[in-house]
Design a protein around this motif. Structure first.
Motif, PDB file in Angstrom:
ATOM      1  N   SER A   1       0.826  -1.202   0.000  1.00  0.00           N
ATOM      2  CA  SER A   1       0.000   0.000   0.000  1.00  0.00           C
ATOM      3  C   SER A   1       0.862   1.255   0.000  1.00  0.00           C
ATOM      4  N   LYS A   2       0.217   2.422  -0.007  1.00  0.00           N
ATOM      5  CA  LYS A   2       0.938   3.697  -0.007  1.00  0.00           C
ATOM      6  C   LYS A   2       0.305   4.650   1.004  1.00  0.00           C
ATOM      7  N   LEU A   3       0.164   4.189   2.259  1.00  0.00           N
ATOM      8  CA  LEU A   3      -0.418   5.044   3.292  1.00  0.00           C
ATOM      9  C   LEU A   3       0.429   6.285   3.496  1.00  0.00           C
ATOM     10  N   LYS A   4      -0.243   7.411   3.717  1.00  0.00           N
ATOM     11  CA  LYS A   4       0.442   8.671   3.981  1.00  0.00           C
ATOM     12  C   LYS A   4       0.065   9.158   5.370  1.00  0.00           C
ATOM     13  N   ALA A   5       0.795  10.142   5.861  1.00  0.00           N
ATOM     14  CA  ALA A   5       0.508  10.725   7.166  1.00  0.00           C
ATOM     15  C   ALA A   5      -0.817  11.478   7.121  1.00  0.00           C
ATOM     16  N   PRO A   6      -1.467  11.660   8.294  1.00  0.00           N
ATOM     17  CA  PRO A   6      -2.732  12.395   8.322  1.00  0.00           C
ATOM     18  C   PRO A   6      -2.580  13.844   7.875  1.00  0.00           C
ATOM     19  N   VAL A   7      -3.637  14.371   7.269  1.00  0.00           N
ATOM     20  CA  VAL A   7      -3.708  15.785   6.907  1.00  0.00           C
ATOM     21  C   VAL A   7      -4.536  16.434   8.014  1.00  0.00           C
ATOM     22  N   LYS A   8      -3.888  17.200   8.875  1.00  0.00           N
ATOM     23  CA  LYS A   8      -4.551  17.694  10.075  1.00  0.00           C
ATOM     24  C   LYS A   8      -5.391  18.946   9.861  1.00  0.00           C
TER      25      LYS A   8
ATOM     26  N   PHE B   1     -11.448  11.046   4.224  1.00  0.00           N
ATOM     27  CA  PHE B   1     -11.224  10.300   5.462  1.00  0.00           C
ATOM     28  C   PHE B   1     -12.282  10.648   6.502  1.00  0.00           C
ATOM     29  N   LEU B   2     -12.530  11.937   6.690  1.00  0.00           N
ATOM     30  CA  LEU B   2     -13.506  12.360   7.696  1.00  0.00           C
ATOM     31  C   LEU B   2     -14.896  11.823   7.373  1.00  0.00           C
ATOM     32  N   ALA B   3     -15.281  11.846   6.105  1.00  0.00           N
ATOM     33  CA  ALA B   3     -16.596  11.336   5.713  1.00  0.00           C
ATOM     34  C   ALA B   3     -16.690   9.830   5.966  1.00  0.00           C
ATOM     35  N   ARG B   4     -15.643   9.092   5.613  1.00  0.00           N
ATOM     36  CA  ARG B   4     -15.647   7.632   5.836  1.00  0.00           C
ATOM     37  C   ARG B   4     -15.730   7.307   7.321  1.00  0.00           C
TER      38      ARG B   4
ATOM     39  N   ALA C   1      -6.933  13.115  15.354  1.00  0.00           N
ATOM     40  CA  ALA C   1      -5.663  13.277  14.643  1.00  0.00           C
ATOM     41  C   ALA C   1      -5.870  13.975  13.304  1.00  0.00           C
ATOM     42  N   TRP C   2      -7.067  13.847  12.737  1.00  0.00           N
ATOM     43  CA  TRP C   2      -7.380  14.480  11.455  1.00  0.00           C
ATOM     44  C   TRP C   2      -8.133  15.791  11.634  1.00  0.00           C
TER      45      TRP C   2
END
Length: 95
Positions: free
Chosen positions: A27-34, A44-47, A71-72
């Motif tokens: 996969s290609k997970l990235k850090a959270p966008v705060k 992410f927030l909607a999911r 965290a987001w």
């Protein structure tokens, strides 16, 4: 289940956890966008707002779900839903 050493105490995965997940799954997970109007953050927030799990456990402690939302940049599922809609609306208006 994610190993404790890969969990960020304030929610989500730490850098080592993301690296481990990426290595093992390709996969290609990235850090959270705060903050900001990043479409990834809105998605992410909607999911996560639609997740069926509780925000707090039986002891009143925040669950991993709530910690991830924080965290987001969201304080609850309802807040995440509102922020996702607002971000999406602003991004569409920029068009």
């Amino acid at each position: 289940m994610v190993a404790k050493k890969h969990q960020n105490p304030s929610g989500g995965l730490n850098a080592a956890g993301r690296a481990h997940f990426n290595r093992t799954t390709g996969s290609k997970l990235k850090a959270p966008v705060k903050s900001g109007d990043n479409p990834r953050r809105a998605s992410f927030l909607a999911r996560m707002a639609g997740n069926s799990g509780p925000e707090r456990d039986a002891k009143g402690e925040p669950t991993r779900l709530l910690l991830s939302l924080k965290a987001w940049g969201a304080s609850s599922k309802a807040d995440a839903r509102k922020k996702a809609a607002a971000i999406t609306r602003r991004n569409k208006n920029r068009g």
